[in-house]
Write an enzyme that holds these catalytic residues in place. Structure first.
Site, PDB file in Angstrom:
ATOM      1  N   LYS A 179       0.177   4.287  -0.355  1.00  0.00           N
ATOM      2  CA  LYS A 179      -0.448   5.509   0.188  1.00  0.00           C
ATOM      3  C   LYS A 179      -0.165   6.682  -0.771  1.00  0.00           C
ATOM      4  O   LYS A 179      -0.068   6.473  -1.968  1.00  0.00           O
ATOM      5  CB  LYS A 179       0.037   5.765   1.612  1.00  0.00           C
ATOM      6  N   GLY A 191       2.432   2.397  10.654  1.00  0.00           N
ATOM      7  CA  GLY A 191       3.410   3.468  10.485  1.00  0.00           C
ATOM      8  C   GLY A 191       4.156   3.842  11.753  1.00  0.00           C
ATOM      9  O   GLY A 191       4.821   4.876  11.802  1.00  0.00           O
ATOM     10  N   GLU A 212      -5.472  -4.783  10.593  1.00  0.00           N
ATOM     11  CA  GLU A 212      -4.435  -3.780  10.796  1.00  0.00           C
ATOM     12  C   GLU A 212      -4.709  -3.000  12.078  1.00  0.00           C
ATOM     13  O   GLU A 212      -5.507  -2.049  12.068  1.00  0.00           O
ATOM     14  CB  GLU A 212      -4.421  -2.782   9.636  1.00  0.00           C
ATOM     15  N   HIS A 222      -9.660   1.362   4.609  1.00  0.00           N
ATOM     16  CA  HIS A 222      -8.382   1.527   5.320  1.00  0.00           C
ATOM     17  C   HIS A 222      -8.599   2.510   6.469  1.00  0.00           C
ATOM     18  O   HIS A 222      -9.359   3.473   6.345  1.00  0.00           O
ATOM     19  CB  HIS A 222      -7.306   2.034   4.358  1.00  0.00           C
ATOM     20  N   GLU A 235      -6.982   4.916   7.489  1.00  0.00           N
ATOM     21  CA  GLU A 235      -6.752   6.331   7.149  1.00  0.00           C
ATOM     22  C   GLU A 235      -7.947   6.917   6.402  1.00  0.00           C
ATOM     23  O   GLU A 235      -8.234   8.111   6.520  1.00  0.00           O
ATOM     24  CB  GLU A 235      -5.434   6.461   6.354  1.00  0.00           C
ATOM     25  N   SER A 261       3.318  -1.970  10.270  1.00  0.00           N
ATOM     26  CA  SER A 261       4.773  -2.008  10.474  1.00  0.00           C
ATOM     27  C   SER A 261       5.403  -3.342  10.077  1.00  0.00           C
ATOM     28  O   SER A 261       6.357  -3.800  10.710  1.00  0.00           O
ATOM     29  CB  SER A 261       5.124  -1.646  11.928  1.00  0.00           C
ATOM     30  N   ASN A 273       0.867  -1.182   0.000  1.00  0.00           N
ATOM     31  CA  ASN A 273       0.000   0.000   0.000  1.00  0.00           C
ATOM     32  C   ASN A 273       0.902   1.230   0.000  1.00  0.00           C
ATOM     33  O   ASN A 273       1.459   1.597   1.027  1.00  0.00           O
ATOM     34  CB  ASN A 273      -0.889  -0.042   1.261  1.00  0.00           C
TER      35      ASN A 273
HETATM   36  P1  PGA Z   1       2.748   0.420   7.561  1.00  0.00           P
HETATM   37  O1  PGA Z   1       1.282   0.652   6.917  1.00  0.00           O
HETATM   38  O2  PGA Z   1       3.276  -0.866   7.000  1.00  0.00           O
HETATM   39  O3  PGA Z   1       3.541   1.616   7.119  1.00  0.00           O
HETATM   40  O4  PGA Z   1       2.559   0.345   9.030  1.00  0.00           O
HETATM   41  C1  PGA Z   1       0.388  -0.417   6.726  1.00  0.00           C
HETATM   42  C2  PGA Z   1      -0.911   0.089   6.138  1.00  0.00           C
HETATM   43  O5  PGA Z   1      -1.387   1.153   6.514  1.00  0.00           O
HETATM   44  O6  PGA Z   1      -1.509  -0.575   5.258  1.00  0.00           O
END
Ligand code: PGA
Length: 290
Positions: A41, A207, A201, A129, A131, A247, A39
């Site tokens: 982003k 992140g 998640e 997601h 976000e 992460s 992903n």
């Molecule tokens: P990350 O993000 O691996 O940077 O923690 C995962 C995601 O939001 O899909």
């Protein structure tokens, strides 16, 4: 127990698989192919996207794709370029989008429809997601509408669920994820649910560099599989693929993939680096806990 997901059966052995990975399929009686999805982003313009996909294509070999489905989810503006590269060079990398509208067309400024994504050769689309839920106010009902719209256009939704730090501290993470899954999958047929991908998640792990404990991720993934089984039938529970996200890096992927309810990973930050993403896709070659 993870309901139908742990049913005994004769899973097909895949080349290069660890005994634990084979065990997952043998126990499940399904043919859930591992899936590693990047992903991206809001990173990379279309030129940078081409460069990254080219690096992945150069590094990944047929045995990698045979063992694991490899997916990238670039921003909308890069999808056409990625399509041209993937089709032109007949790459085995699959791609998709990070979001889509629940509507087919009309006066919805800034939105992108499922039919537009399907026309670009997308196979996958993220739905819900955290976000999107946080910054765009997407409710379970909106996520459900997007899942249905994606299915209508032949896209495979990757439905994202996961708890906040507060919910985990209160010990309500499992019921929270179960209710998000119920909301997102409401009204789906057993067959539709079986074809889905669900990404667990935990929001506090996204992140932050703080990865979930493998047994906690396993607990959540198994509970999600159980819920899908209870609501949509055992076939759906056995076949739905469940990813862990938050992460994920090369040094923690192998132990996650050793969990029987986890079929893959949704990778954010670490998917922006070709070398790291390739190492993650090759988790079979990494020692568990390395
Ligand atoms: P990350 O993000 O691996 O940077 O923690 C995962 C995601 O939001 O899909």
């Amino acid at each position: 127990m993870s309901g139908g997901g742990r049913r005994a059966g004769a899973g097909a052995e895949r080349g290069g698989g660890t005994s634990r990975a084979r065990g997952r399929e043998e126990q499940s009686g399904s043919s859930r192919k591992p899936l590693i999805a990047g992903n991206w982003k809001m990173h990379y313009n279309h030129l940078e996207a081409l460069a990254l996909v080219q690096k992945l294509a150069f590094a990944l070999k047929p045995r990698d794709y045979a063992a694991t489905e490899v997916v990238v989810l670039p921003p909308f503006t890069a999808l056409r370029s990625v399509q041209t590269l993937v089709m032109g060079d007949r790459l085995d990398i699959r791609y998709g989008a990070q979001d889509m509208s629940q509507r087919d067309d009309g006066a919805y400024t800034g939105d992108v429809s499922g039919s537009m994504l399907a026309k670009l050769g997308c196979r996958y689309v993220l739905a819900g997601h955290s976000e999107r839920r946080q910054y765009h106010g997407e409710s379970d009902a909106v996520v459900n509408a997007k899942v249905k719209a994606a299915l209508k256009w032949g896209l495979v939704p990757i439905v994202c669920v996961g708890e906040t730090q507060e919910i985990r501290q209160a010990g309500h993470q499992v019921s929270h994820c179960e209710s998000q899954v119920e909301g997102a999958l409401d009204g789906l047929t057993s067959e539709q649910a079986a074809g889905l991908v669900i990404a667990y998640e935990p929001i506090w792990a996204i992140g932050t560099g703080e990865v979930a404990e493998p047994q906690d991720a396993q607990e959540a993934a198994a509970a999600i599989r159980d819920r899908v089984s209870a609501v949509h039938g055992p076939d759906a529970g056995v076949n739905v693929r469940i990813l862990y996200g938050g992460s994920v890096k090369a040094d923690n992927i192998a132990v996650m993939m050793a969990q029987p309810a986890i079929d893959g990973a949704l990778v954010g930050g670490a998917s922006l680096d070709a070398g790291e993403f390739v190492r993650i896709c090759r988790y079979r070659e990494l020692a568990v806990g390395a």
